[in-house]
Design a protein around this motif. Structure first.
Motif, PDB file in Angstrom:
ATOM      1  N   SER A   1       0.813  -1.217   0.000  1.00  0.00           N
ATOM      2  CA  SER A   1       0.000   0.000   0.000  1.00  0.00           C
ATOM      3  C   SER A   1       0.849   1.270   0.000  1.00  0.00           C
ATOM      4  O   SER A   1       0.383   2.348  -0.381  1.00  0.00           O
ATOM      5  N   LEU A   2       2.102   1.143   0.430  1.00  0.00           N
ATOM      6  CA  LEU A   2       3.010   2.299   0.471  1.00  0.00           C
ATOM      7  C   LEU A   2       4.016   2.256  -0.674  1.00  0.00           C
ATOM      8  O   LEU A   2       4.983   3.014  -0.678  1.00  0.00           O
ATOM      9  N   LYS A   3       3.770   1.377  -1.635  1.00  0.00           N
ATOM     10  CA  LYS A   3       4.582   1.259  -2.840  1.00  0.00           C
ATOM     11  C   LYS A   3       6.051   0.955  -2.537  1.00  0.00           C
ATOM     12  O   LYS A   3       6.963   1.472  -3.181  1.00  0.00           O
ATOM     13  N   ILE A   4       6.241   0.105  -1.553  1.00  0.00           N
ATOM     14  CA  ILE A   4       7.582  -0.381  -1.225  1.00  0.00           C
ATOM     15  C   ILE A   4       7.667  -1.822  -1.715  1.00  0.00           C
ATOM     16  O   ILE A   4       6.833  -2.655  -1.371  1.00  0.00           O
ATOM     17  N   THR A   5       8.666  -2.102  -2.520  1.00  0.00           N
ATOM     18  CA  THR A   5       8.807  -3.423  -3.132  1.00  0.00           C
ATOM     19  C   THR A   5       9.657  -4.353  -2.273  1.00  0.00           C
ATOM     20  O   THR A   5      10.708  -3.942  -1.763  1.00  0.00           O
ATOM     21  N   VAL A   6       9.204  -5.572  -2.116  1.00  0.00           N
ATOM     22  CA  VAL A   6      10.024  -6.602  -1.466  1.00  0.00           C
ATOM     23  C   VAL A   6      10.632  -7.445  -2.578  1.00  0.00           C
ATOM     24  O   VAL A   6       9.958  -8.250  -3.215  1.00  0.00           O
ATOM     25  N   HIS A   7      11.913  -7.237  -2.842  1.00  0.00           N
ATOM     26  CA  HIS A   7      12.580  -7.941  -3.947  1.00  0.00           C
ATOM     27  C   HIS A   7      12.749  -9.429  -3.662  1.00  0.00           C
ATOM     28  O   HIS A   7      12.600 -10.263  -4.561  1.00  0.00           O
ATOM     29  N   ASP A   8      13.085  -9.763  -2.403  1.00  0.00           N
ATOM     30  CA  ASP A   8      13.352 -11.169  -2.105  1.00  0.00           C
ATOM     31  C   ASP A   8      13.445 -11.355  -0.600  1.00  0.00           C
ATOM     32  O   ASP A   8      13.506 -10.387   0.178  1.00  0.00           O
ATOM     33  N   HIS A   9      13.440 -12.589  -0.212  1.00  0.00           N
ATOM     34  CA  HIS A   9      13.729 -12.974   1.167  1.00  0.00           C
ATOM     35  C   HIS A   9      14.769 -14.081   1.081  1.00  0.00           C
ATOM     36  O   HIS A   9      14.513 -15.146   0.522  1.00  0.00           O
ATOM     37  N   LEU A  10      15.959 -13.812   1.619  1.00  0.00           N
ATOM     38  CA  LEU A  10      17.062 -14.770   1.584  1.00  0.00           C
ATOM     39  C   LEU A  10      17.201 -15.458   2.932  1.00  0.00           C
ATOM     40  O   LEU A  10      17.213 -14.800   3.977  1.00  0.00           O
ATOM     41  N   VAL A  11      17.305 -16.772   2.895  1.00  0.00           N
ATOM     42  CA  VAL A  11      17.527 -17.545   4.114  1.00  0.00           C
ATOM     43  C   VAL A  11      18.946 -18.110   4.046  1.00  0.00           C
ATOM     44  O   VAL A  11      19.299 -18.811   3.095  1.00  0.00           O
TER      45      VAL A  11
END
Length: 248
Positions: A223-233
């Motif tokens: 909703s705030l136009k922030i992108t989550v590119h990935d989640h690395l484990v």
């Protein structure tokens, strides 16, 4: 910003010598061994096996005595050089003969390595330096004894603004608060983030909880136009990408 690890809570004066003193001939043998190692190292570091490389480092912290047993004990206890440098100050001092000064010297070397790896990531956009990013998170997190949740905050050009530890937890859990991730992104004027956490077990396979948490952060950020590119484990066995695995 990498969190400080309480380095200055430890005394840095050299360990007091024990009552046992080697004979003059034993001291001469030790000095000769050290000099031979230094000479070989000056010609080629690659020629030294891991325990001898560690010996050279330990000899700079401990001017006297035979440090070969300590080098081998450290490698045995932590499974290799990466494990030695990634261990905490307290863990290092659990090995016989390793005092606060030696532990501090080893941790300083690890911190320098982490900062060099982070510098490589900062030079280019994250997307175009993915291999450098993976190398960085492995150096920073693969051997952490407790689960740690970090966020890489990126600008509009996908360049690194900050790397921050958002939470630290137990051996198998670090609480994550999606709203805190989004709030911090807004404070830093970050347009995108990469979530990172480690599995102290060594296996980087994402859990169902990891997937659920990732989706919660994505929803909060959308909703705030922030992108989550990935989640690395991150684990000792490698790095898993939730995006590459098709988990979000």
């Amino acid at each position: 910003m990498l969190q400080e690890q309480g380095l200055f809570a430890f005394r840095v004066d050299r360990p007091v010598e024990t009552e046992f003193q080697p004979s003059p001939s034993a001291r001469a043998d030790q000095n000769g061994h050290r000099q031979r190692l230094r000479t070989r190292a000056a010609i080629s570091f690659a020629a030294l096996p891991d325990y001898e490389l560690l010996e050279v480092l330990l000899a700079r912290s401990l001017p006297r005595g035979d440090v070969k047993p300590m080098a081998k004990a450290l490698l045995s206890r932590f499974g290799g050089l990466a494990g030695v440098f990634g261990a905490t100050l307290e863990e290092l001092q659990s090995v016989k003969g390793v005092g606060p000064s030696v532990a501090l010297d080893l941790k300083l070397l690890h911190e320098a390595t982490v900062r060099m790896s982070r510098g490589e990531v900062k030079k280019r956009t994250i997307i175009s330096s993915w291999s450098a990013l993976l190398a960085y998170v492995r150096v920073a997190l693969a051997h952490e004894a407790r689960e740690q949740f970090r966020v890489l905050f990126l600008d509009k050009k996908n360049q690194l603004i900050a790397d921050e530890v958002m939470n630290q937890g137990t051996v198998d859990h670090a609480p994550v608060y999606p709203r805190e991730v989004v709030r911090r992104a807004l404070e830093l004027s970050s347009s995108a983030v990469i979530l990172v956490h480690n599995h102290p077990s060594g296996d980087p396979t994402p859990s169902s909880a990891d997937v659920d948490m990732t989706r919660q952060v994505i929803e909060a950020a959308r909703s705030l136009k922030i992108t989550v590119h990935d989640h690395l484990v991150v684990g000792r066995e490698g790095v898993a990408s939730l995006k590459a695995l098709g988990l979000f």
